[in-house]
Design an enzyme around this catalytic site. Structure first.
Site, mmCIF file in Angstrom:
data_model
loop_
_atom_site.group_PDB
_atom_site.id
_atom_site.type_symbol
_atom_site.label_atom_id
_atom_site.label_comp_id
_atom_site.label_asym_id
_atom_site.label_seq_id
_atom_site.Cartn_x
_atom_site.Cartn_y
_atom_site.Cartn_z
ATOM 1 N N CYS A 135 0.804 -0.956 -0.054
ATOM 2 C CA CYS A 135 -0.318 -0.529 -0.026
ATOM 3 C C CYS A 135 1.050 1.231 0.212
ATOM 4 O O CYS A 135 1.004 1.643 1.258
ATOM 5 C CB CYS A 135 -0.797 -0.154 1.805
ATOM 6 S SG CYS A 135 -2.343 1.449 1.583
ATOM 7 N N CYS A 138 -0.262 4.390 2.513
ATOM 8 C CA CYS A 138 -0.155 3.753 3.533
ATOM 9 C C CYS A 138 1.217 4.139 4.189
ATOM 10 O O CYS A 138 1.669 5.119 4.996
ATOM 11 C CB CYS A 138 -0.829 2.622 3.929
ATOM 12 S SG CYS A 138 -1.909 1.412 3.095
ATOM 13 N N ASP A 139 2.320 3.656 3.557
ATOM 14 C CA ASP A 139 3.367 3.457 3.927
ATOM 15 C C ASP A 139 4.497 4.386 3.082
ATOM 16 O O ASP A 139 5.741 4.521 3.265
ATOM 17 C CB ASP A 139 4.289 1.927 3.289
ATOM 18 C CG ASP A 139 3.039 1.278 4.610
ATOM 19 O OD1 ASP A 139 2.368 2.052 5.674
ATOM 20 O OD2 ASP A 139 3.335 0.773 4.169
#
Ligand code: NDP
Length: 313
Positions: A135, A138-139
């Site tokens: 992701c 997300c990261d």
């Protein structure tokens, strides 16, 4: 109403399921929620979540879902562990089998999520959360000014590579075929972006690094007389080779799209079976964010509440 049927059963313990449980329990629907085999869902595989509103300092994925769970329990939702193995949506009440138990429910909210696909390399597990992620949204932020690789040749991979290229100093896009599958416009953007290098006809053999990812071993033109193996130095390794919606157990009853995602009524959460609703990634091939899943969970609970009222259940 039959004595042994509950009003609402929620399947899945991610942001969609817990949000549905918060709304359903506050509406006196007495929901029971089954968390499934990965309690907390995909959020538990990410580290820091910085884009969920209301958390200016950020919050870890596991903490965020734990808080949602607590909030649902506070209003009386009953949380149980167990994976659904069978459903019978032809019956009224609806029947859902979990282990040895058959739960009868007047309404069911499916929030079983989607599972990101991985290559299946042992190193993916070894470095999970230590450089391996599925992701970028997300990261990606943790790889500012670093070097990352994205695997995949579809729209997701191109989108993730473009997103990461605004943060990282350099992005390798590892594509197993000699061409991209992504839409033309995405291909053009990727090929024009100066800090993205597309490695065509390449596959990842392994990852290496002391404690975190420091590089990947790549094979190009595998099995041909041009085959060559080389290393790339990277700090992050992102998978974007698609998601598999967790719908296998429902496929005999629900309308699914060609990728297996549950098809919903327009602007609502109703499936083709009255009383069965769906929320989150299991019914969303596109956005797949914690906040959009939570919003869909809210809609599903409101829709289920209206259904119960309309049917005197
Ligand atoms: P896709 O199925 O479109 O693409 C998956 C990619 O991963 C393909 O390039 C495939 O390679 C590659 N792949 C699969 N397995 C492996 C493997 N084991 N090793 C290496 N590579 C592998 O999935 P997406 O998630 O990209 O997209 C899903 C859907 O969502 C699509 O319909 C897409 O158009 C849509 N989408 C649209 C966006 C937009 O419009 N902005 C953004 C994101 C998604 P190969 O080509 O060789 O099969």
């Amino acid at each position: 109403m039959q004595d042994n049927a509950i009003r609402t059963l929620i399947i899945g313990g991610g942001p969609a399921g817990y949000t549905a449980a918060i709304y359903a329990s506050r509406a006196n629907m007495n929901p029971i929620l089954y968390e499934g085999i990965q309690p907390g869902g995909q959020l538990t595989t990410t580290t820091e979540v910085e884009n969920f509103p209301g958390h200016p300092e950020g919050v870890t994925g596991p903490q965020l879902v734990e808080d949602m769970k607590k909030q649902a329990e506070k209003f009386g939702a009953e949380i149980r562990q167990g994976a659904v193995t069978k459903v019978d949506f032809s019956k009224r009440p609806l029947e859902v089998t979990v282990g040895k138990d058959v739960v009868k429910a007047h309404s069911v909210i499916i929030a079983t999520g989607a599972t990101a696909r991985y290559l299946g390399l042992p190193d993916e597990q070894k470095y999970m959360g230590m450089g391996v992620s599925a992701c970028a949204t997300c990261d990606g932020f943790f790889y500012r000014k670093k070097i990352v690789a994205v695997v995949g040749g579809g729209d997701s991979a191109c989108e993730e590579a473009l997103y990461l290229s605004t943060l990282a100093s350099k992005v390798f896009l590892i594509v197993r075929k000699p061409y991209l599958r992504a839409s033309k416009v995405m291909q053009d953007r990727v090929l024009k972006r100066e800090n993205i290098t597309v490695l065509f006809s390449c596959e990842t053999l392994s990852l290496f690094g002391e404690e975190v990812v420091e590089g990947a071993k790549i094979v190009q033109d595998r099995g041909t007389d041009r085959e060559q193996i080389f290393d790339i130095a990277i700090d992050g390794f992102f998978l974007a080779i698609g998601h598999t919606p967790n719908t296998a157990v429902f496929k005999d009853y629900l309308t699914l799209d060609d990728q297996g995602y549950i098809v919903l009524s327009s602007n609502g959460s109703a499936t083709n079976v009255p009383g069965v609703f769906a929320a989150g990634d299991v019914a969303d091939p596109h956005y797949q964010q914690a906040i959009t899943a939570a919003a869909m969970g809210c809609k599903a609970a409101l829709d289920a509440e209206a259904y119960l009222l309309q049917n005197n259940l």
